[in-house]
Design an enzyme around this catalytic site. Structure first.
Site, short mmCIF file in Angstrom:
data_model
loop_
_atom_site.label_atom_id
_atom_site.label_comp_id
_atom_site.label_asym_id
_atom_site.label_seq_id
_atom_site.Cartn_x
_atom_site.Cartn_y
_atom_site.Cartn_z
N GLU A 277 4.14 -3.27 -2.14
CA GLU A 277 3.39 -2.90 -3.33
C GLU A 277 4.02 -1.69 -4.04
O GLU A 277 4.08 -0.60 -3.46
CB GLU A 277 1.95 -2.53 -2.95
CG GLU A 277 1.09 -2.12 -4.15
CD GLU A 277 -0.30 -1.63 -3.75
OE1 GLU A 277 -0.47 -1.11 -2.64
OE2 GLU A 277 -1.22 -1.78 -4.58
N GLU B 126 -9.88 -2.77 -6.59
CA GLU B 126 -9.45 -1.56 -5.85
C GLU B 126 -9.62 -0.36 -6.78
O GLU B 126 -8.65 0.18 -7.30
CB GLU B 126 -8.00 -1.71 -5.38
CG GLU B 126 -7.62 -0.64 -4.36
CD GLU B 126 -6.16 -0.71 -3.93
OE1 GLU B 126 -5.30 -1.07 -4.76
OE2 GLU B 126 -5.88 -0.39 -2.75
O1 LIG Z 1 -3.26 2.53 -3.32
C1 LIG Z 1 -3.07 1.32 -3.43
O2 LIG Z 1 -2.98 0.77 -4.51
C2 LIG Z 1 -2.98 0.42 -2.27
O3 LIG Z 1 -3.19 -0.92 -2.56
C3 LIG Z 1 -2.81 0.76 -0.92
O4 LIG Z 1 -2.74 -0.18 -0.17
C4 LIG Z 1 -2.76 2.13 -0.36
O5 LIG Z 1 -1.79 2.91 -0.91
MG LIG Z 2 -3.20 -1.31 -4.66
#
Ligand SMILES: O=C(O)[C@H](O)C(=O)CO
Ligand SMILES: [Mg+2]
Length: 255
Positions: free
Chosen positions: A135, A232
């Site tokens: 990510e 999120e």
């Molecule tokens: O912060 C995020 O966007 C995340 O998806 C994560 O997994 C933790 O850094």
């Molecule tokens: Mg994230």
């Protein structure tokens, strides 16, 4: 109808994970995901998932020492990184979770890239039954994080050559870093494993701010994306008081 996953790293984060799963179910979410569930007995987490019928979509590898944000791209931490990858895979299998996000950490340069690729190779070959996610994070929240862009992630996925390695496309991070999300989603869709949403720039509910999720969601629908979108965001106050965007059809986020 668009489906949503509650990210329990942020939503109902005040509750023990099994209760947070129940709260997400009661609120009408279709799935859940989390960050670091390791303090919770996997049997109790699995029982809450079975009871509610919600799938757990993903969890993260542990970040390392305080101040660290993952170990997989740190050239001199290979064995610790693999311990954490193993731990995450074990936990994911124990609760029936389909994805593990391997966190890269704060590092730059060729050696970091080589370390990250080697650890991703390890994760993908150790767990062919799981999706391994990487990510890109934005440089305000995670300055110096190894992975900061969608094209960088796509190139790593191409070079790694594993069918079970995919990108976690977090619209919040990538709007900050790159923008042009419509075209980026189109371009990267075949290698995207999960999509997350929140407002920009405040990382609040996805119904305000500089991103119009009505557009993004209808475009994803047209592209054939049918998996749940990860909510999120950081609730201001109790999570239950922040769910108008989810339940209020008038906001036209959920359609
Ligand atoms: O912060 C995020 O966007 C995340 O998806 C994560 O997994 C933790 O850094
Ligand atoms: Mg994230």
């Amino acid at each position: 109808m668009t489906r949503f996953s509650a990210n329990l790293g942020f939503l109902w984060a005040d509750l023990p994970l099994p209760d947070a799963i129940r709260a997400a179910h009661a609120a009408g979410f279709d799935a859940v995901e989390c960050h670091w569930p390791y303090d919770h007995d996997p049997a109790a987490v699995r029982a809450a998932l079975d009871e509610t019928g919600l799938p757990m979509l993903g969890l993260n590898t542990l970040r390392g020492q305080p101040g660290e944000n993952g170990l997989a791209a740190l050239p001199d931490r290979r064995s610790e990184a693999r311990v954490e990858i193993d731990r995450a895979i074990r936990y994911a299998r124990a609760i029936g979770c389909g994805s593990v996000h391997v966190m890269a950490g704060f590092a730059q340069g060729r050696e970091a890239e080589a370390a990250f690729l080697a650890n991703l190779d390890y994760a993908c070959t150790t767990a062919p039954d799981l999706t391994i996610l990487i990510e890109p994070l934005n440089h305000y929240d995670a300055p110096g994080y190894f992975l900061q862009g969608s094209d960088q992630a796509a190139e790593l996925i191409r070079r790694a050559g594993h069918g079970n390695l995919r990108m976690m496309f977090d619209c919040y991070h990538l709007q900050i870093m790159e923008g042009d999300l419509t075209r980026r989603l189109e371009r990267h869709l075949p290698i995207i494993g999960h999509i997350q949403i929140a407002s920009v720039p405040d990382r609040g509910t996805p119904d305000h701010g500089e991103l119009d999720y009505r557009h993004i969601i209808s475009h994803l629908k047209a592209l054939g994306w049918s998996r749940p979108l990860g909510a999120e965001y950081r609730p201001v106050g109790p999570t239950d008081a922040t769910l108008d965007w989810l339940v209020d059809e008038g906001l036209a986020i959920r359609y």
